[in-house]
Design an enzyme around this catalytic site. Structure first.
Site, PDB file in Angstrom:
ATOM      1  N   THR A  39       0.839  -1.212   0.000  1.00  0.00           N
ATOM      2  CA  THR A  39       0.000   0.000   0.000  1.00  0.00           C
ATOM      3  C   THR A  39       0.868   1.255   0.000  1.00  0.00           C
ATOM      4  O   THR A  39       0.555   2.233  -0.682  1.00  0.00           O
ATOM      5  CB  THR A  39      -0.957   0.001   1.216  1.00  0.00           C
ATOM      6  OG1 THR A  39      -1.748  -1.190   1.176  1.00  0.00           O
ATOM      7  CG2 THR A  39      -1.865   1.217   1.204  1.00  0.00           C
ATOM      8  N   CYS A  40       1.957   1.218   0.732  1.00  0.00           N
ATOM      9  CA  CYS A  40       2.850   2.377   0.817  1.00  0.00           C
ATOM     10  C   CYS A  40       3.487   2.693  -0.534  1.00  0.00           C
ATOM     11  O   CYS A  40       3.543   3.851  -0.959  1.00  0.00           O
ATOM     12  CB  CYS A  40       3.937   2.119   1.859  1.00  0.00           C
ATOM     13  SG  CYS A  40       3.280   1.683   3.483  1.00  0.00           S
TER      14      CYS A  40
END
EC number: 1.11.1.27
Length: 161
Positions: A48-49
């Site tokens: 996600t990052c």
């Protein structure tokens, strides 16, 4: 206690990889007299990052800066080697600050630490973004789930600038 709008950021020293090697950067150096967008991720290189959160800030960097922001920084509970490699591989080196909160000192002082040991990550930062003016939090966006990057994403921040 979790930091809130109107609070002053705690004093901290980060490590950041530069072309000349690692440097220490303090909260005073980064925020004093400046308007800065700061966002945090649970970990460099995590899905996600790397796929959702960081790209929005890199893609919207110039627009964010054009709205009176002096600087943009991302912080994670990782060492400066990892943050430097992430900056390099993402194309973000020299565009935004990639700050290593290696011991989670800053993250814990904000009250935004979380234990992700069940996923093999240990103590990390919650995902958030904030607008900081002269060291004082002016807006704060905290994600409820570490797998989401909407509340703390660049689009939300742009709407607040």
């Amino acid at each position: 206690m979790t930091i809130a709008i109107g609070d002053k950021l705690p004093t901290a020293t980060f490590k950041e990889k530069t072309a000349d090697g690692p440097v220490e950067i303090t909260t005073e150096q980064l925020f004093k007299g400046k308007r800065v967008v700061l966002f945090a991720v649970p970990g460099a290189f995590t899905p996600t990052c790397s796929l959702n959160h960081l790209p929005g800030y890199l893609e919207n960097r110039d627009t964010i800066l054009s709205r009176g922001v002096d600087d943009i920084a991302v912080v994670a509970v990782n060492d400066w080697h990892v943050m430097g490699a992430w900056a390099q591989s993402s194309g973000g080196m020299g565009k935004i600050h990639f700050l290593a909160d290696w011991d989670a000192g800053f993250t814990k002082a904000l009250g935004l630490d979380t234990d992700l040991s069940a996923g093999g990550l240990g103590v990390r930062s919650r995902r958030y973004s904030m607008l900081v003016e002269d060291g004082v939090v002016k807006s704060l966006n905290i994600e409820e789930s570490p797998g989401q990057a909407t509340v703390s994403g660049a689009a939300t921040m742009l709407g607040q600038l």
